[in-house]
Design a protein around this motif. Structure first.
Motif, PDB file in Angstrom:
ATOM      1  N   TYR A  48       0.837  -1.203   0.000  1.00  0.00           N
ATOM      2  CA  TYR A  48       0.000   0.000   0.000  1.00  0.00           C
ATOM      3  C   TYR A  48       0.871   1.252   0.000  1.00  0.00           C
ATOM      4  CZ  TYR A  48      -3.075   3.654   1.801  1.00  0.00           C
ATOM      5  OH  TYR A  48      -3.753   4.823   1.981  1.00  0.00           O
ATOM      6  N   SER A  49       1.908   1.265   0.832  1.00  0.00           N
ATOM      7  CA  SER A  49       2.803   2.421   0.888  1.00  0.00           C
ATOM      8  C   SER A  49       3.529   2.623  -0.442  1.00  0.00           C
ATOM      9  CB  SER A  49       3.814   2.238   2.020  1.00  0.00           C
ATOM     10  OG  SER A  49       4.746   3.301   2.048  1.00  0.00           O
ATOM     11  N   GLU A  50       3.994   1.546  -1.042  1.00  0.00           N
ATOM     12  CA  GLU A  50       4.661   1.641  -2.339  1.00  0.00           C
ATOM     13  C   GLU A  50       3.693   2.155  -3.406  1.00  0.00           C
ATOM     14  OE1 GLU A  50       8.192  -0.169  -3.525  1.00  0.00           O
ATOM     15  OE2 GLU A  50       8.226   1.340  -1.932  1.00  0.00           O
ATOM     16  N   PHE A  51       2.463   1.698  -3.334  1.00  0.00           N
ATOM     17  CA  PHE A  51       1.458   2.139  -4.300  1.00  0.00           C
ATOM     18  C   PHE A  51       1.177   3.640  -4.153  1.00  0.00           C
ATOM     19  CE2 PHE A  51      -3.048   2.693  -5.601  1.00  0.00           C
ATOM     20  CZ  PHE A  51      -2.914   2.323  -6.939  1.00  0.00           C
ATOM     21  N   GLN A  52       1.321   4.154  -2.924  1.00  0.00           N
ATOM     22  CA  GLN A  52       1.128   5.578  -2.663  1.00  0.00           C
ATOM     23  C   GLN A  52       2.384   6.390  -2.961  1.00  0.00           C
ATOM     24  OE1 GLN A  52      -1.772   7.071  -1.616  1.00  0.00           O
ATOM     25  NE2 GLN A  52      -2.779   5.093  -1.832  1.00  0.00           N
ATOM     26  N   GLY A  53       3.357   5.759  -3.595  1.00  0.00           N
ATOM     27  CA  GLY A  53       4.595   6.471  -3.918  1.00  0.00           C
ATOM     28  C   GLY A  53       5.526   6.625  -2.739  1.00  0.00           C
ATOM     29  N   GLY A  54       5.397   5.764  -1.752  1.00  0.00           N
ATOM     30  CA  GLY A  54       6.274   5.821  -0.588  1.00  0.00           C
ATOM     31  C   GLY A  54       5.790   6.745   0.499  1.00  0.00           C
ATOM     32  N   VAL A  55       4.644   7.364   0.322  1.00  0.00           N
ATOM     33  CA  VAL A  55       4.093   8.278   1.329  1.00  0.00           C
ATOM     34  C   VAL A  55       3.214   7.484   2.288  1.00  0.00           C
ATOM     35  CG1 VAL A  55       2.635  10.295   1.727  1.00  0.00           C
ATOM     36  CG2 VAL A  55       4.148  10.216  -0.274  1.00  0.00           C
ATOM     37  N   TRP A  56       3.457   7.656   3.588  1.00  0.00           N
ATOM     38  CA  TRP A  56       2.679   6.952   4.611  1.00  0.00           C
ATOM     39  C   TRP A  56       1.513   7.837   5.032  1.00  0.00           C
ATOM     40  CZ3 TRP A  56       2.287   2.159   6.186  1.00  0.00           C
ATOM     41  CH2 TRP A  56       1.625   1.875   7.385  1.00  0.00           C
ATOM     42  N   SER A  57       0.297   7.409   4.718  1.00  0.00           N
ATOM     43  CA  SER A  57      -0.889   8.218   5.008  1.00  0.00           C
ATOM     44  C   SER A  57      -1.691   7.689   6.185  1.00  0.00           C
ATOM     45  CB  SER A  57      -1.783   8.283   3.761  1.00  0.00           C
ATOM     46  OG  SER A  57      -2.169   6.970   3.352  1.00  0.00           O
ATOM     47  N   LEU A  58      -1.199   6.620   6.820  1.00  0.00           N
ATOM     48  CA  LEU A  58      -1.898   6.042   7.962  1.00  0.00           C
ATOM     49  C   LEU A  58      -1.284   6.551   9.262  1.00  0.00           C
ATOM     50  CD1 LEU A  58      -2.201   2.419   6.531  1.00  0.00           C
ATOM     51  CD2 LEU A  58      -3.888   4.259   6.405  1.00  0.00           C
ATOM     52  N   SER A  59      -1.762   6.047  10.399  1.00  0.00           N
ATOM     53  CA  SER A  59      -1.317   6.567  11.698  1.00  0.00           C
ATOM     54  C   SER A  59       0.111   6.119  12.006  1.00  0.00           C
ATOM     55  CB  SER A  59      -2.254   6.096  12.808  1.00  0.00           C
ATOM     56  OG  SER A  59      -2.092   4.710  13.030  1.00  0.00           O
ATOM     57  N   THR A  60       0.781   6.893  12.859  1.00  0.00           N
ATOM     58  CA  THR A  60       2.133   6.533  13.285  1.00  0.00           C
ATOM     59  C   THR A  60       2.124   5.301  14.182  1.00  0.00           C
ATOM     60  OG1 THR A  60       1.967   8.110  15.125  1.00  0.00           O
ATOM     61  CG2 THR A  60       3.007   8.897  13.083  1.00  0.00           C
TER      62      THR A  60
END
Length: 365
Positions: free
Chosen positions: A75-87
């Motif tokens: 999922y993170s790779e699909f988002q281009g490496g951006v983490w959009s979920l909680s820490t």
């Protein structure tokens, strides 16, 4: 990502789609292959060996990686490496990633310890069923793996000025510590144990061949001679040496056939205690073949994970070193691919696993 400091991989729609397709295929392959490994050992009597219980533990680590880590990584790779979920979810992911990678190599170390004992101290080794020592070994691998990974879930990643858009390990000292504990210490230990195992196995082979030559020569010499009174009495008492053609298979002589597998006992490995004078250490052909599969498994693991850990620790120790995001992404994917390789290796090198996999595939195809 892995259990390293992962910067964003190269962005772009092409990369995102490729990551998604590769990730889904890899998850399916890991779950299918390792699921079959676990099922085969649970259902096939021929595969219920002590070594294969360690292999099941290794397969469980790979299964958990595919189910708990890879979906979020993809999922993170699909988002281009951006983490959009909680820490918090990121820290849980990092913890599971470190723990399962560490569990994999610790399981390989446990297998090397178990095989070393089986070859070097064979009279104290239980080949029929898993015993307390082996249960302790398997349990220890998971306890130690969690111990290495636990600082992350207990707040190590909560540093000032943390970037919530990146999911990575934040403490460089921990990166070095986890790399050393998870890889750079276990690998040399494992290789030393395997060298000792194969030296012992070589001695077994030499003794086996020498004893078989002696058995054949002795049998040919006495082929046309009727048994003497002493030989008949020895046969009755179960003390006849294998050089006699009248020795019965399965008696405590030097050689024999047991369930179609030729076994050879070695005088230099007799019990030293009184009352155990006739008990010998034995190893069969199936066990020797199983041992020869293990270096392939270890070699595949080292091939897949060494680049990752080299990049991983280099990023932590050398702040002036510039490692392209493409390199980080590639070595991380290569490490994850290892989880899909072990079932393939077992299928190629182990006839029992191959037969079971073929039988299951025949049912569904």
């Amino acid at each position: 990502m892995g259990n390293g400091t992962a910067g964003p991989p190269p962005a772009g729609a092409g990369h995102s789609i490729a990551a998604l397709v590769l990730g889904i295929l890899l998850i399916l392959l890991i779950v299918g292959g390792n699921g079959l490994v676990c099922l085969s050992v649970c259902t096939e009597r021929a595969l219920k060996t002590t070594t294969n219980y360690f292999i099941v533990s290794l397969a469980v680590a790979d299964l958990l990686l595919a189910l708990l880590v890879l979906p979020l990584y993809v999922y993170s790779e699909f988002q281009g490496g951006v983490w959009s979920l909680s820490t918090v979810l990121c820290d849980a992911l990092m913890t599971m990633d470190v723990m399962l990678c560490t569990a994999s190599i610790f399981n390989l170390c446990a297998i090397s310890v178990d095989r070393f004992i089986a070859v070097q101290i064979p009279l104290n080794y239980n080949r029929r069923q898993i015993d307390l020592r082996q249960l302790i070994l398997i349990s220890t691998t998971w306890i130690f793996a969690f111990a290495v990974a636990s600082p992350v879930i207990f707040g190590l990643n909560n540093v000032p000025n943390r970037d919530p858009s990146l999911c990575q390990l934040e403490d460089d000292n921990y990166i070095v510590y986890s790399s050393i504990c998870s890889f750079f210490i276990p690998c040399p230990v494992m290789l030393v144990l395997y060298c000792g195992m194969f030296q012992g196995l070589k001695r077994w082979e030499e003794a086996r061949k020498a004893k078989l030559r002696g058995c054949i020569y002795g049998a040919n010499r006495k082929l046309y001679h009727p048994p003497t009174l002493m030989e008949r009495e020895q046969t009755r008492l179960g003390l006849l040496d294998c050089s006699s053609p009248y020795a019965r298979a399965g008696l405590p002589g030097e050689c024999g056939m047991n369930s179609g597998i030729q076994t050879v006992s070695y005088p230099h490995l007799r019990y030293p205690h009184p009352g155990h004078g006739h008990k010998r250490a034995k190893i069969n052909g199936r066990e020797r073949k199983a041992m020869r599969v293990l270096p392939v498994v270890v070699g595949a693991f080292l091939f897949c994970w060494t680049p990752f850990f080299v990049v991983h620790i280099t990023r932590a120790l050398c702040k002036s070193c510039s490692i392209p995001p493409q390199v980080t992404s590639t070595v991380t994917w290569l490490g994850y691919v290892n989880s899909a390789l072990n079932p393939i290796i077992y299928t190629v090198f182990n006839a029992e696993f191959r037969n079971f996999f073929r039988k299951v595939l025949h049912v569904f195809c």
